[in-house]
Write a protein that holds these residues in place. Structure first.
Motif, PDB file in Angstrom:
ATOM      1  N   HIS A 155       2.761   2.911   0.999  1.00 32.19           N
ATOM      2  CA  HIS A 155       3.844   3.298   1.012  1.00 32.19           C
ATOM      3  C   HIS A 155       4.744   3.413   2.722  1.00 32.19           C
ATOM      4  O   HIS A 155       4.455   4.847   2.904  1.00 32.19           O
ATOM      5  N   THR A 156       5.014   2.536   2.944  1.00 28.77           N
ATOM      6  CA  THR A 156       5.583   3.174   5.076  1.00 28.77           C
ATOM      7  C   THR A 156       6.962   2.668   4.691  1.00 28.77           C
ATOM      8  O   THR A 156       7.663   2.076   3.591  1.00 28.77           O
ATOM      9  N   ASP A 157       8.526   3.136   5.295  1.00 28.36           N
ATOM     10  CA  ASP A 157      10.210   2.784   5.080  1.00 28.36           C
ATOM     11  C   ASP A 157       9.437   0.767   6.089  1.00 28.36           C
ATOM     12  O   ASP A 157       8.118   0.733   6.493  1.00 28.36           O
ATOM     13  N   SER A 158      10.677   0.684   6.569  1.00 27.67           N
ATOM     14  CA  SER A 158      10.971  -0.623   7.266  1.00 27.67           C
ATOM     15  C   SER A 158      11.177  -0.616   9.533  1.00 27.67           C
ATOM     16  O   SER A 158      11.422  -1.360   8.925  1.00 27.67           O
ATOM     17  N   THR A 159      10.384   0.647   9.281  1.00 23.07           N
ATOM     18  CA  THR A 159      11.293   0.787  10.849  1.00 23.07           C
ATOM     19  C   THR A 159      10.034   1.630  11.337  1.00 23.07           C
ATOM     20  O   THR A 159       8.601   1.878  10.865  1.00 23.07           O
ATOM     21  N   TRP A 160       9.700   1.274  13.073  1.00 23.32           N
ATOM     22  CA  TRP A 160       8.779   1.547  13.576  1.00 23.32           C
ATOM     23  C   TRP A 160       8.601   2.406  14.724  1.00 23.32           C
ATOM     24  O   TRP A 160       9.471   1.825  15.496  1.00 23.32           O
ATOM     25  N   LYS A 170       8.312  -9.075  12.293  1.00 23.46           N
ATOM     26  CA  LYS A 170       7.710  -9.657  12.052  1.00 23.46           C
ATOM     27  C   LYS A 170       6.650  -8.471  12.414  1.00 23.46           C
ATOM     28  O   LYS A 170       4.914  -7.613  12.245  1.00 23.46           O
ATOM     29  N   ASP A 171       6.777  -7.976  13.922  1.00 25.11           N
ATOM     30  CA  ASP A 171       5.598  -6.603  14.068  1.00 25.11           C
ATOM     31  C   ASP A 171       5.632  -5.396  13.847  1.00 25.11           C
ATOM     32  O   ASP A 171       4.889  -4.243  13.307  1.00 25.11           O
ATOM     33  N   ILE A 172       7.187  -5.265  12.967  1.00 27.06           N
ATOM     34  CA  ILE A 172       7.130  -3.948  12.626  1.00 27.06           C
ATOM     35  C   ILE A 172       6.497  -3.905  10.772  1.00 27.06           C
ATOM     36  O   ILE A 172       5.505  -3.072  10.700  1.00 27.06           O
ATOM     37  N   TYR A 173       6.715  -4.982  10.470  1.00 24.46           N
ATOM     38  CA  TYR A 173       5.475  -4.936   9.295  1.00 24.46           C
ATOM     39  C   TYR A 173       4.159  -5.312   8.870  1.00 24.46           C
ATOM     40  O   TYR A 173       3.808  -4.890   8.078  1.00 24.46           O
ATOM     41  N   TYR A 174       3.619  -5.891  10.248  1.00 26.69           N
ATOM     42  CA  TYR A 174       2.286  -5.658  10.265  1.00 26.69           C
ATOM     43  C   TYR A 174       1.990  -4.478  10.605  1.00 26.69           C
ATOM     44  O   TYR A 174       0.828  -4.436  10.020  1.00 26.69           O
ATOM     45  N   ASN A 175       2.379  -3.800  11.777  1.00 32.28           N
ATOM     46  CA  ASN A 175       1.864  -2.077  12.334  1.00 32.28           C
ATOM     47  C   ASN A 175       2.364  -1.145  10.402  1.00 32.28           C
ATOM     48  O   ASN A 175       1.356  -0.682  10.729  1.00 32.28           O
ATOM     49  N   ASN A 176       3.301  -1.393  10.356  1.00 35.62           N
ATOM     50  CA  ASN A 176       3.043  -0.837   9.144  1.00 35.62           C
ATOM     51  C   ASN A 176       2.044  -1.360   7.822  1.00 35.62           C
ATOM     52  O   ASN A 176       1.526   0.079   6.827  1.00 35.62           O
ATOM     53  N   MET A 177       1.639  -2.086   7.585  1.00 37.94           N
ATOM     54  CA  MET A 177       0.334  -2.926   6.396  1.00 37.94           C
ATOM     55  C   MET A 177      -0.694  -2.490   7.093  1.00 37.94           C
ATOM     56  O   MET A 177      -1.247  -1.433   6.504  1.00 37.94           O
ATOM     57  N   ASP A 178      -1.135  -2.344   8.565  1.00 41.05           N
ATOM     58  CA  ASP A 178      -1.907  -1.891   8.565  1.00 41.05           C
ATOM     59  C   ASP A 178      -1.717  -0.192   9.091  1.00 41.05           C
ATOM     60  O   ASP A 178      -3.374   1.005   8.703  1.00 41.05           O
ATOM     61  N   ALA A 206     -16.146   0.598  -9.353  1.00 40.47           N
ATOM     62  CA  ALA A 206     -16.031  -1.287 -10.705  1.00 40.47           C
ATOM     63  C   ALA A 206     -14.393  -0.437 -10.261  1.00 40.47           C
ATOM     64  O   ALA A 206     -13.917  -1.846 -10.476  1.00 40.47           O
ATOM     65  N   HIS A 207     -13.525   0.660 -10.340  1.00 40.63           N
ATOM     66  CA  HIS A 207     -12.174   0.827 -11.028  1.00 40.63           C
ATOM     67  C   HIS A 207     -10.722   0.943 -10.006  1.00 40.63           C
ATOM     68  O   HIS A 207      -9.597   1.081 -10.095  1.00 40.63           O
ATOM     69  N   ILE A 208     -11.525   1.696  -8.681  1.00 42.39           N
ATOM     70  CA  ILE A 208     -10.378   2.470  -8.255  1.00 42.39           C
ATOM     71  C   ILE A 208     -10.123   1.420  -6.310  1.00 42.39           C
ATOM     72  O   ILE A 208     -11.260   1.075  -6.253  1.00 42.39           O
ATOM     73  N   ALA A 209      -8.867   0.913  -6.604  1.00 38.79           N
ATOM     74  CA  ALA A 209      -9.142   0.492  -5.300  1.00 38.79           C
ATOM     75  C   ALA A 209      -7.794   0.593  -4.182  1.00 38.79           C
ATOM     76  O   ALA A 209      -6.690   1.350  -4.872  1.00 38.79           O
ATOM     77  N   ALA A 210      -8.359   0.072  -2.800  1.00 40.08           N
ATOM     78  CA  ALA A 210      -7.277   0.822  -2.404  1.00 40.08           C
ATOM     79  C   ALA A 210      -5.829   0.039  -1.405  1.00 40.08           C
ATOM     80  O   ALA A 210      -7.051  -0.935  -1.342  1.00 40.08           O
ATOM     81  N   VAL A 211      -4.766  -0.128  -1.547  1.00 41.72           N
ATOM     82  CA  VAL A 211      -3.958  -1.412  -1.153  1.00 41.72           C
ATOM     83  C   VAL A 211      -3.005  -0.401  -0.681  1.00 41.72           C
ATOM     84  O   VAL A 211      -1.958  -0.207  -0.630  1.00 41.72           O
ATOM     85  N   GLY A 212      -2.652  -1.109   0.859  1.00 41.08           N
ATOM     86  CA  GLY A 212      -1.637  -1.092   1.846  1.00 41.08           C
ATOM     87  C   GLY A 212      -0.647  -2.160   1.491  1.00 41.08           C
ATOM     88  O   GLY A 212      -0.949  -3.217   1.391  1.00 41.08           O
ATOM     89  N   LEU A 213       0.452  -2.011   1.367  1.00 42.95           N
ATOM     90  CA  LEU A 213       1.550  -1.843   1.205  1.00 42.95           C
ATOM     91  C   LEU A 213       2.724  -2.594   2.052  1.00 42.95           C
ATOM     92  O   LEU A 213       3.735  -3.011   1.553  1.00 42.95           O
ATOM     93  N   SER A 214       2.624  -1.214   2.590  1.00 43.93           N
ATOM     94  CA  SER A 214       3.541  -1.905   4.264  1.00 43.93           C
ATOM     95  C   SER A 214       4.972  -1.611   3.652  1.00 43.93           C
ATOM     96  O   SER A 214       5.028  -0.879   2.885  1.00 43.93           O
ATOM     97  N   SER A 246      10.855   6.334   0.840  1.00 44.94           N
ATOM     98  CA  SER A 246       9.911   5.322   0.658  1.00 44.94           C
ATOM     99  C   SER A 246       8.769   5.476   1.886  1.00 44.94           C
ATOM    100  O   SER A 246       7.537   5.045   1.083  1.00 44.94           O
ATOM    101  N   ARG A 247       8.444   6.198   1.797  1.00 48.73           N
ATOM    102  CA  ARG A 247       6.643   6.937   2.524  1.00 48.73           C
ATOM    103  C   ARG A 247       6.471   7.950   1.602  1.00 48.73           C
ATOM    104  O   ARG A 247       6.924   8.485   1.501  1.00 48.73           O
ATOM    105  N   ARG A 248       5.180   6.865   0.994  1.00 43.91           N
ATOM    106  CA  ARG A 248       4.618   7.286  -0.221  1.00 43.91           C
ATOM    107  C   ARG A 248       3.281   6.816  -0.776  1.00 43.91           C
ATOM    108  O   ARG A 248       3.587   5.849  -0.206  1.00 43.91           O
ATOM    109  N   VAL A 249       2.485   7.969  -1.412  1.00 39.49           N
ATOM    110  CA  VAL A 249       1.708   7.550  -1.756  1.00 39.49           C
ATOM    111  C   VAL A 249       1.669   7.112  -3.863  1.00 39.49           C
ATOM    112  O   VAL A 249       2.073   8.515  -4.434  1.00 39.49           O
ATOM    113  N   SER A 250       1.122   6.961  -4.576  1.00 40.14           N
ATOM    114  CA  SER A 250       0.936   6.683  -5.208  1.00 40.14           C
ATOM    115  C   SER A 250      -0.484   6.176  -5.973  1.00 40.14           C
ATOM    116  O   SER A 250      -1.122   5.373  -5.440  1.00 40.14           O
ATOM    117  N   PHE A 251      -0.538   7.234  -7.219  1.00 43.33           N
ATOM    118  CA  PHE A 251      -1.833   5.665  -8.381  1.00 43.33           C
ATOM    119  C   PHE A 251      -1.519   5.332  -9.191  1.00 43.33           C
ATOM    120  O   PHE A 251      -0.435   5.933 -10.137  1.00 43.33           O
TER     121      PHE A 251
END
Length: 268
Positions: A155-160, A170-178, A206-214, A246-251
């Motif tokens: 997860h990121t915050d909504s700034t860049w 839109k640019d900020i959202y895509y940058n944070n998605m990457d 089979a069970h672990i996935a990496a998901v970026g949520l911007s 907002s800037r965090r990593v979760s399992f």
């Protein structure tokens, strides 16, 4: 005037119509009885399916509680020093301190976060797939059969941060998605290459996935805004984002209870 006698033909026609009406009434009666039997059978089937769903929900709640208790017991002494928390409802283990996770705008793990993962992940994997679970497999209790997926969510915050050019939302959202996708991929790569977990790698694949949520799941300073109802676009205008939280990593652990309920509903 002499009354005209009914002909034999008229009486025969009248009797035929009467017989027809009686026959139709009997047909409708049989149909009604048959429908009542079908309805009763449907009611019995519905009661049985309801009981099955209730059993699944009960088992799901018990299993979810067991997973949470096992994680809490294993990591209770570590949560504060890692600035982490375990959510009982979503079975999410979240690292909340962005300073120890990544440098601003970067997707490489910091040395500190690597140290945390070195301590955290082998124990986390053992809790979920080894001793301490509730389901017996090959003589070892495990949660394996009830886990559909473990998602590493970034997860990121909504700034860049930028200089010179002005970026659109839109640019900020895509940058944070990457950025969020790169960060979760870095976490996945690091834990997958750890020594001592080679036997678990087939299960991990089979069970672990990496998901970026911007910035799609921000954390707000107002507690009411962080509820499911408050965290909607129409209400976010009245909420103040907590950029650091907002800037965090979760399992996040997903179980198979929902799939079982969907299979039952598909039979209706």
């Amino acid at each position: 005037m002499q009354r005209k006698k009914k002909s034999h033909t008229d009486e025969s026609q009248w009797l035929s119509v009467s017989d027809l009406m009686s026959g139709l009434m009997m047909v409708f009666l049989f149909i009604s009885i048959a429908m009542m039997q079908i309805v009763n059978k449907d009611k019995d089937a519905a009661v049985d399916e309801k009981k099955r769903i209730e059993q699944i929900v009960k088992a799901y709640q018990e299993n979810k509680t067991a997973i949470y208790d096992a994680l809490q017991q294993e990591f209770a002494q570590d949560l504060k020093k890692w600035d982490a928390e375990i959510d009982r409802n979503s079975l999410t283990f979240t690292f909340k301190s962005p300073d120890i996770l990544f440098a601003i705008g970067k997707d490489q793990l910091t040395p500190k976060f690597k140290e945390v993962l070195d301590d955290f992940f082998p124990r986390y994997l053992t809790v979920l797939t080894g001793a301490g679970g509730t389901i017996e497999q090959d003589g070892v209790k495990s949660f394996k059969s009830s886990i559909t997926e473990i998602r590493i969510e970034g997860h990121t915050d909504s700034t860049w941060a930028t200089t010179g050019s002005t970026l659109t939302d839109k640019d900020i959202y895509y940058n944070n998605m990457d950025l969020s996708q790169g960060r979760t991929r870095s976490v996945l790569t690091y834990i997958y290459d750890m020594s001592g977990i080679a036997k678990q790698r087939p299960w991990m694949r089979a069970h672990i996935a990496a998901v970026g949520l911007s910035s799609s799941h921000p954390v707000f300073k107002e507690s009411a805004c962080n509820s499911p109802e408050g965290n909607k676009p129409q209400t976010q205008a009245f909420c103040t984002e907590d950029l650091e939280k907002s800037r965090r990593v979760s399992f996040r652990i997903l179980t198979n209870a929902e799939q079982q309920v969907q299979k039952i509903l598909a039979t209706f």
